[in-house]
Design an enzyme around this catalytic site. Structure first.
Site, PDB file in Angstrom:
ATOM      1  N   ASP A  33       7.020   6.841 -11.443  1.00  0.00           N
ATOM      2  CA  ASP A  33       6.095   6.030 -12.223  1.00  0.00           C
ATOM      3  C   ASP A  33       6.410   6.195 -13.713  1.00  0.00           C
ATOM      4  O   ASP A  33       6.699   7.295 -14.187  1.00  0.00           O
ATOM      5  CB  ASP A  33       4.643   6.445 -11.944  1.00  0.00           C
ATOM      6  CG  ASP A  33       3.649   5.408 -12.426  1.00  0.00           C
ATOM      7  OD1 ASP A  33       3.046   4.715 -11.588  1.00  0.00           O
ATOM      8  OD2 ASP A  33       3.469   5.280 -13.670  1.00  0.00           O
ATOM      9  N   ILE A  34       6.352   5.092 -14.454  1.00  0.00           N
ATOM     10  CA  ILE A  34       6.701   5.109 -15.873  1.00  0.00           C
ATOM     11  C   ILE A  34       5.644   5.848 -16.705  1.00  0.00           C
ATOM     12  O   ILE A  34       5.931   6.286 -17.820  1.00  0.00           O
ATOM     13  CB  ILE A  34       6.892   3.653 -16.371  1.00  0.00           C
ATOM     14  CG1 ILE A  34       7.803   3.607 -17.579  1.00  0.00           C
ATOM     15  CG2 ILE A  34       5.562   2.971 -16.635  1.00  0.00           C
ATOM     16  CD1 ILE A  34       8.283   2.212 -17.922  1.00  0.00           C
ATOM     17  N   ASN A  91      -3.856   1.173  -4.488  1.00  0.00           N
ATOM     18  CA  ASN A  91      -4.904   0.306  -5.003  1.00  0.00           C
ATOM     19  C   ASN A  91      -4.685  -1.102  -4.470  1.00  0.00           C
ATOM     20  O   ASN A  91      -3.561  -1.609  -4.477  1.00  0.00           O
ATOM     21  CB  ASN A  91      -4.866   0.305  -6.536  1.00  0.00           C
ATOM     22  CG  ASN A  91      -5.135   1.688  -7.110  1.00  0.00           C
ATOM     23  OD1 ASN A  91      -6.022   2.394  -6.637  1.00  0.00           O
ATOM     24  ND2 ASN A  91      -4.360   2.100  -8.102  1.00  0.00           N
ATOM     25  N   GLU A  99      -2.902  -3.193 -10.486  1.00  0.00           N
ATOM     26  CA  GLU A  99      -2.357  -3.892 -11.659  1.00  0.00           C
ATOM     27  C   GLU A  99      -1.075  -4.638 -11.337  1.00  0.00           C
ATOM     28  O   GLU A  99      -0.846  -5.724 -11.882  1.00  0.00           O
ATOM     29  CB  GLU A  99      -2.111  -2.888 -12.792  1.00  0.00           C
ATOM     30  CG  GLU A  99      -3.412  -2.362 -13.382  1.00  0.00           C
ATOM     31  CD  GLU A  99      -3.194  -1.256 -14.401  1.00  0.00           C
ATOM     32  OE1 GLU A  99      -2.029  -0.902 -14.671  1.00  0.00           O
ATOM     33  OE2 GLU A  99      -4.209  -0.755 -14.908  1.00  0.00           O
ATOM     34  N   VAL A 100      -0.229  -4.054 -10.502  1.00  0.00           N
ATOM     35  CA  VAL A 100       1.047  -4.707 -10.168  1.00  0.00           C
ATOM     36  C   VAL A 100       0.925  -5.305  -8.759  1.00  0.00           C
ATOM     37  O   VAL A 100       0.700  -4.566  -7.791  1.00  0.00           O
ATOM     38  CB  VAL A 100       2.214  -3.710 -10.231  1.00  0.00           C
ATOM     39  CG1 VAL A 100       3.514  -4.398  -9.832  1.00  0.00           C
ATOM     40  CG2 VAL A 100       2.331  -3.096 -11.618  1.00  0.00           C
ATOM     41  N   HIS A 104       2.358  -0.924  -3.435  1.00  0.00           N
ATOM     42  CA  HIS A 104       2.976   0.359  -3.771  1.00  0.00           C
ATOM     43  C   HIS A 104       2.058   1.495  -3.371  1.00  0.00           C
ATOM     44  O   HIS A 104       0.840   1.397  -3.470  1.00  0.00           O
ATOM     45  CB  HIS A 104       3.322   0.448  -5.262  1.00  0.00           C
ATOM     46  CG  HIS A 104       2.236   0.010  -6.189  1.00  0.00           C
ATOM     47  ND1 HIS A 104       1.895  -1.314  -6.379  1.00  0.00           N
ATOM     48  CD2 HIS A 104       1.385   0.729  -6.970  1.00  0.00           C
ATOM     49  CE1 HIS A 104       0.903  -1.397  -7.250  1.00  0.00           C
ATOM     50  NE2 HIS A 104       0.571  -0.173  -7.613  1.00  0.00           N
ATOM     51  N   HIS A 106       1.220   5.279  -4.409  1.00  0.00           N
ATOM     52  CA  HIS A 106       1.371   6.325  -5.414  1.00  0.00           C
ATOM     53  C   HIS A 106       1.417   7.666  -4.677  1.00  0.00           C
ATOM     54  O   HIS A 106       0.461   8.006  -3.960  1.00  0.00           O
ATOM     55  CB  HIS A 106       0.168   6.367  -6.363  1.00  0.00           C
ATOM     56  CG  HIS A 106      -0.053   5.139  -7.193  1.00  0.00           C
ATOM     57  ND1 HIS A 106       0.302   5.080  -8.527  1.00  0.00           N
ATOM     58  CD2 HIS A 106      -0.626   3.947  -6.909  1.00  0.00           C
ATOM     59  CE1 HIS A 106      -0.052   3.891  -9.026  1.00  0.00           C
ATOM     60  NE2 HIS A 106      -0.615   3.189  -8.050  1.00  0.00           N
TER      61      HIS A 106
HETATM   62  P1  AMP Z   1      -1.557   0.012  -9.877  1.00  0.00           P
HETATM   63  O1  AMP Z   1      -2.611   0.099 -10.935  1.00  0.00           O
HETATM   64  O2  AMP Z   1      -1.936   0.720  -8.605  1.00  0.00           O
HETATM   65  O3  AMP Z   1      -1.100  -1.407  -9.656  1.00  0.00           O
HETATM   66  O4  AMP Z   1      -0.328   0.868 -10.421  1.00  0.00           O
HETATM   67  C1  AMP Z   1       0.729   0.324 -11.123  1.00  0.00           C
HETATM   68  C2  AMP Z   1       1.590   1.484 -11.562  1.00  0.00           C
HETATM   69  O5  AMP Z   1       2.860   0.986 -11.937  1.00  0.00           O
HETATM   70  C3  AMP Z   1       1.051   2.271 -12.755  1.00  0.00           C
HETATM   71  O6  AMP Z   1       0.893   3.640 -12.392  1.00  0.00           O
HETATM   72  C4  AMP Z   1       2.123   2.073 -13.835  1.00  0.00           C
HETATM   73  O7  AMP Z   1       2.308   3.203 -14.649  1.00  0.00           O
HETATM   74  C5  AMP Z   1       3.349   1.776 -12.984  1.00  0.00           C
HETATM   75  N1  AMP Z   1       4.405   0.997 -13.638  1.00  0.00           N
HETATM   76  C6  AMP Z   1       4.275  -0.145 -14.349  1.00  0.00           C
HETATM   77  N2  AMP Z   1       5.482  -0.579 -14.777  1.00  0.00           N
HETATM   78  C7  AMP Z   1       6.390   0.301 -14.306  1.00  0.00           C
HETATM   79  C8  AMP Z   1       7.807   0.406 -14.396  1.00  0.00           C
HETATM   80  N3  AMP Z   1       8.536  -0.499 -15.077  1.00  0.00           N
HETATM   81  N4  AMP Z   1       8.414   1.457 -13.796  1.00  0.00           N
HETATM   82  C9  AMP Z   1       7.699   2.378 -13.135  1.00  0.00           C
HETATM   83  N5  AMP Z   1       6.357   2.332 -13.002  1.00  0.00           N
HETATM   84  C10 AMP Z   1       5.708   1.315 -13.585  1.00  0.00           C
END
Ligand code: AMP
Length: 119
Positions: A33-34, A91, A99-100, A104, A106
């Site tokens: 994770d970034i 999530n 958010e994405v 995924h 975690h």
């Molecule tokens: P969520 O809120 O469950 O959708 O988590 C999205 C996660 O993606 C967050 O923990 C971010 O820090 C992570 N994230 C966003 N962009 C990147 C990226 N380019 N590389 C790695 N992790 C990312």
């Protein structure tokens, strides 16, 4: 809502943006994770275009589902987290705080993680 292939993880899967890769096979990609929330914070994602856990558990094949969870466990053990414990979060949708919009998991560990929910 259908899968939006402009999301950041779709771009990582296409190789358009880089990631710190932990594992890759036919069905699964895992990367750091970034913005890590723990000493170990790895994201484990299917290569298929699934927007969230609901989409995945409805539409993915048995092989894809097995691969995702098998890899999650393999990585946890490779990181030594089977000894100390860990947390897996996915999530889903608006109330889940996703958010994405690409499924995924975690994988979090390396310290005591505290309460399951912030509030
Ligand atoms: P969520 O809120 O469950 O959708 O988590 C999205 C996660 O993606 C967050 O923990 C971010 O820090 C992570 N994230 C966003 N962009 C990147 C990226 N380019 N590389 C790695 N992790 C990312």
């Amino acid at each position: 809502m259908s899968y939006d292939d402009s999301n950041i993880f779709a771009k990582i899967l296409k190789g358009d943006i880089p990631c710190k890769k932990v594992h890759e096979d036919d069905h699964v990609l895992a990367f750091h994770d970034i913005n890590p929330q723990a000493p170990v914070h790895i994201l484990v994602i299917p290569k298929g275009a699934y927007k969230d856990m609901d989409d995945f558990t409805k539409n993915a094949s048995a092989d894809e589902i097995a691969a995702l969870f098998r890899v999650l466990g393999d990585i946890a053990r490779a990181q030594g987290l089977d000894e100390t414990g860990y947390r897996v979060i996915s999530n889903c949708g608006a109330n889940g705080g996703q958010e994405v919009p690409h499924l995924h998991l975690h994988l979090l560990g390396g310290r005591k993680l505290g309460r399951m929910l912030a509030a």
